[in-house]
Design a protein around this motif. Structure first.
Motif, mmCIF file in Angstrom:
data_model
loop_
_atom_site.group_PDB
_atom_site.id
_atom_site.type_symbol
_atom_site.label_atom_id
_atom_site.label_comp_id
_atom_site.label_asym_id
_atom_site.label_seq_id
_atom_site.Cartn_x
_atom_site.Cartn_y
_atom_site.Cartn_z
ATOM 1 N N ASN A 1 44.105 14.252 14.772
ATOM 2 C CA ASN A 1 43.477 13.543 13.656
ATOM 3 C C ASN A 1 41.981 13.380 13.881
ATOM 4 O OD1 ASN A 1 45.517 13.090 11.769
ATOM 5 N ND2 ASN A 1 46.290 11.311 12.860
ATOM 6 N N ARG A 2 41.626 12.955 15.088
ATOM 7 C CA ARG A 2 40.203 12.766 15.418
ATOM 8 C C ARG A 2 39.454 14.087 15.342
ATOM 9 N NH1 ARG A 2 42.414 9.398 19.464
ATOM 10 N NH2 ARG A 2 42.126 11.051 21.032
ATOM 11 N N PHE A 3 40.076 15.150 15.841
ATOM 12 C CA PHE A 3 39.432 16.470 15.827
ATOM 13 C C PHE A 3 39.099 16.893 14.400
ATOM 14 C CE2 PHE A 3 40.132 21.039 15.111
ATOM 15 C CZ PHE A 3 39.111 21.574 15.875
ATOM 16 N N TYR A 4 40.079 16.791 13.500
ATOM 17 C CA TYR A 4 39.855 17.255 12.137
ATOM 18 C C TYR A 4 38.965 16.302 11.334
ATOM 19 C CZ TYR A 4 43.042 21.195 12.514
ATOM 20 O OH TYR A 4 43.622 22.387 12.874
ATOM 21 N N GLU A 5 39.030 15.025 11.629
ATOM 22 C CA GLU A 5 38.152 14.075 10.941
ATOM 23 C C GLU A 5 36.683 14.331 11.285
ATOM 24 O OE1 GLU A 5 39.681 10.358 12.175
ATOM 25 O OE2 GLU A 5 41.394 10.386 10.802
ATOM 26 N N ASN A 6 36.444 14.765 12.500
ATOM 27 C CA ASN A 6 35.079 15.026 12.941
ATOM 28 C C ASN A 6 34.634 16.470 12.692
ATOM 29 O OD1 ASN A 6 34.819 12.379 13.935
ATOM 30 N ND2 ASN A 6 35.752 12.956 15.894
ATOM 31 N N LEU A 7 35.552 17.307 12.206
ATOM 32 C CA LEU A 7 35.246 18.718 12.008
ATOM 33 C C LEU A 7 34.266 18.914 10.858
ATOM 34 C CD1 LEU A 7 35.990 21.692 12.752
ATOM 35 C CD2 LEU A 7 37.750 21.541 10.969
ATOM 36 N N ARG A 8 33.262 19.720 11.095
ATOM 37 C CA ARG A 8 32.291 20.062 10.067
ATOM 38 C C ARG A 8 32.192 21.581 9.977
ATOM 39 N NH1 ARG A 8 33.371 15.737 9.312
ATOM 40 N NH2 ARG A 8 32.103 13.844 9.172
ATOM 41 N N LEU A 9 32.580 22.131 8.847
ATOM 42 C CA LEU A 9 32.492 23.572 8.622
ATOM 43 C C LEU A 9 31.524 23.830 7.479
ATOM 44 C CD1 LEU A 9 36.270 24.638 8.853
ATOM 45 C CD2 LEU A 9 34.493 24.997 10.557
ATOM 46 N N ASP A 10 30.368 24.378 7.822
ATOM 47 C CA ASP A 10 29.355 24.650 6.801
ATOM 48 C C ASP A 10 29.606 25.967 6.073
ATOM 49 O OD1 ASP A 10 27.962 22.310 7.473
ATOM 50 O OD2 ASP A 10 26.919 23.315 9.112
ATOM 51 N N LYS A 11 30.339 26.852 6.695
ATOM 52 C CA LYS A 11 30.605 28.164 6.113
ATOM 53 C C LYS A 11 31.528 28.034 4.912
ATOM 54 C CE LYS A 11 32.215 32.770 7.520
ATOM 55 N NZ LYS A 11 32.684 33.563 8.695
ATOM 56 N N GLU A 12 31.239 28.754 3.859
ATOM 57 C CA GLU A 12 32.108 28.779 2.692
ATOM 58 C C GLU A 12 33.091 29.937 2.815
ATOM 59 O OE1 GLU A 12 30.346 28.582 -1.115
ATOM 60 O OE2 GLU A 12 29.053 26.871 -0.649
ATOM 61 N N TYR A 13 34.364 29.642 2.571
ATOM 62 C CA TYR A 13 35.401 30.658 2.691
ATOM 63 C C TYR A 13 35.945 31.032 1.319
ATOM 64 C CZ TYR A 13 35.371 29.706 7.684
ATOM 65 O OH TYR A 13 34.992 29.568 8.992
ATOM 66 N N ASP A 14 36.249 32.321 1.179
ATOM 67 C CA ASP A 14 36.888 32.780 -0.051
ATOM 68 C C ASP A 14 38.375 32.431 -0.047
ATOM 69 O OD1 ASP A 14 34.642 34.355 -1.328
ATOM 70 O OD2 ASP A 14 34.747 35.318 0.637
ATOM 71 N N VAL A 15 38.972 32.458 1.162
ATOM 72 C CA VAL A 15 40.408 32.193 1.285
ATOM 73 C C VAL A 15 40.672 31.381 2.549
ATOM 74 C CG1 VAL A 15 42.714 33.187 1.526
ATOM 75 C CG2 VAL A 15 41.012 34.355 0.126
ATOM 76 N N LEU A 16 41.458 30.324 2.402
ATOM 77 C CA LEU A 16 42.048 29.625 3.537
ATOM 78 C C LEU A 16 43.515 30.016 3.582
ATOM 79 C CD1 LEU A 16 42.540 27.460 5.746
ATOM 80 C CD2 LEU A 16 42.779 25.780 3.895
ATOM 81 N N HIS A 17 43.927 30.611 4.704
ATOM 82 C CA HIS A 17 45.335 30.951 4.886
ATOM 83 C C HIS A 17 45.875 30.102 6.021
ATOM 84 C CE1 HIS A 17 48.613 34.297 5.503
ATOM 85 N NE2 HIS A 17 49.119 33.107 5.232
#
Length: 404
Positions: free
Chosen positions: A98-114
């Motif tokens: 939970n902590r890992f994903y709450e703090n996750l920052r992804l600036d890249k835009e993706y066309d697809v999340l699989h």
């Protein structure tokens, strides 16, 4: 070029495991890198992949020393494995994730999340993407998988309730939901009937195997010596399954007993796997006086699984709640004589009496009876039928969903 993000809850792409990360590993081997920029994300690894060659070295070089050590201990020390599979550890890991994903920052835009499990889909719902694809690898709700390993302690129920909420939310936000077989789809939808999943976004993409790679694997004398495969048994049976109740390894053990008692056939059973039921299974082996006829091999690398399939006379799978087991596909390509439970996805890969055998009544005597009636000509049919499930067909199925 499309930006694609493949995700799993934890661990990393690995051909020596099962489920989500094995399938992701196969996608990374087969995808067209001239069309896709591929990232992988889990709690344990975030990495960009640009080529299919040397995947293992690419992955291993990116893992932390702590992760490598933990994985080594998990597969080599039972006390550590018991800790990792405990309710207490699951609860601790859930909070850390939970902590890992709450703090996750992804600036890249993706066309697809699989996403290859409902938890990673839930956690990554905030990222910028144009299409969300969810692949379900579990035998029904994720709660079933957790119960197999954790039991019914109060901590386990708390974890299950949280994951159930994540699962239901993920099913709503996914644009496409895929399953590895029709049986897996039907089982899941039956359990989730109350939440009303839109059937128009449901697709089946069958699991795939590298048929050419399997075909080229040979068994030499050094391998036979490593696993001590003697020639003084009437039949060698192979089984690859975790030591959990739904895999019915006790039935496979009973098969060896009934072959001996009913038909005076001396069989050797080799099992690749481990799990919470190991101690109970060892007790059963001793009670039936089968110590010299049953061997638990523990964790076995994928290439050696193929060699064991080619060395054995028969593969037996007595599992219930079958999704679409990779071991069945690998056994088909290896030319094994397969005797499997007539459950779930098995009937989508095996035609009874043509490329293998299906058993309706799950008990050791029925499997022993089936062994005595086999026609080894099914072996050539098995190899031919495996080509339906080639790796590239699976990857193409997913690529069509990415671009469609």
């Amino acid at each position: 070029m499309m930006n694609l993000l493949l995700s799993a809850f934890s661990e990393f792409p690995n051909n020596d495991t099962g489920g989500a990360n094995k399938i992701i590993y196969q996608i990374l081997r087969g995808i067209d890198y001239s069309k896709y920029s591929v990232d992988y994300l889990s709690k344990n690894l975030f990495k960009n992949f640009t080529k299919p060659e040397d995947l293992n070295s690419q992955i291993n070089s990116s893992l932390s020393t702590k992760k490598k050590l933990g994985r080594f201990m998990f597969y080599n020390f039972s006390f550590y494995r018991n800790i990792v599979l405990s309710s207490w550890y699951f609860s601790k890991n859930l909070k850390a994730t939970n902590r890992f994903y709450e703090n996750l920052r992804l600036d890249k835009e993706y066309d697809v999340l699989h996403a290859h499990d409902t938890r990673s889909m839930y956690y990554l719902k905030k990222i910028k993407d144009k299409k969300k694809i969810l692949t379900i690898h579990s035998d029904g709700s994720i709660v079933n998988t957790l119960q197999n390993y954790l039991g019914d302690s109060s901590i386990s129920k708390d974890i299950m309730n949280k994951y159930l909420l994540y699962e239901n939310e993920s099913l709503k936000i996914a644009d496409v939901i895929t399953f590895p077989s029709q049986a897996a789809r039907d089982l899941f939808l039956e359990e989730k009937a109350e939440i009303g999943i839109d059937l128009n976004k449901i697709k089946v993409v069958y699991n795939g195997i590298d048929t050419q790679f399997i075909d080229n694997i040979n068994v030499d004398e050094n391998f036979k010596k490593k696993y001590f495969l003697p020639e003084d048994f009437d039949v060698i049976i192979f089984n690859a399954a975790s030591h959990i109740s739904i895999k019915n390894i006790d039935i496979v053990i009973d098969t060896v007993y009934h072959l001996k008692k009913k038909y005076n056939i001396r069989a050797l059973l080799l099992n690749a796997g481990s799990g919470p039921n190991t101690t109970k299974l060892l007790t059963k082996i001793r009670s039936l006086n089968l110590n010299s006829q049953v061997r638990f091999l523990g964790r076995v690398p994928s290439i050696e699984i193929i060699k064991l399939l080619k060395s054995a006379d028969i593969l037996i799978s007595a599992a219930e709640r079958v999704v679409f087991d990779m071991i069945i596909l690998e056994a088909l390509m290896a030319g094994s004589v397969i005797i499997a439970s007539n459950r779930g996805g098995n009937s989508e890969a095996i035609i009874d009496g043509v490329n293998g055998y299906l058993v309706d009544e799950l008990n050791g005597e029925r499997f022993a009876d089936a062994i005595m009636c086999i026609d080894r000509n099914v072996s050539s049919n098995a190899r031919k039928s495996a080509l339906r499930f080639d790796l590239l067909k699976m990857v193409l199925g997913f690529e069509n969903l990415y671009t469609n």
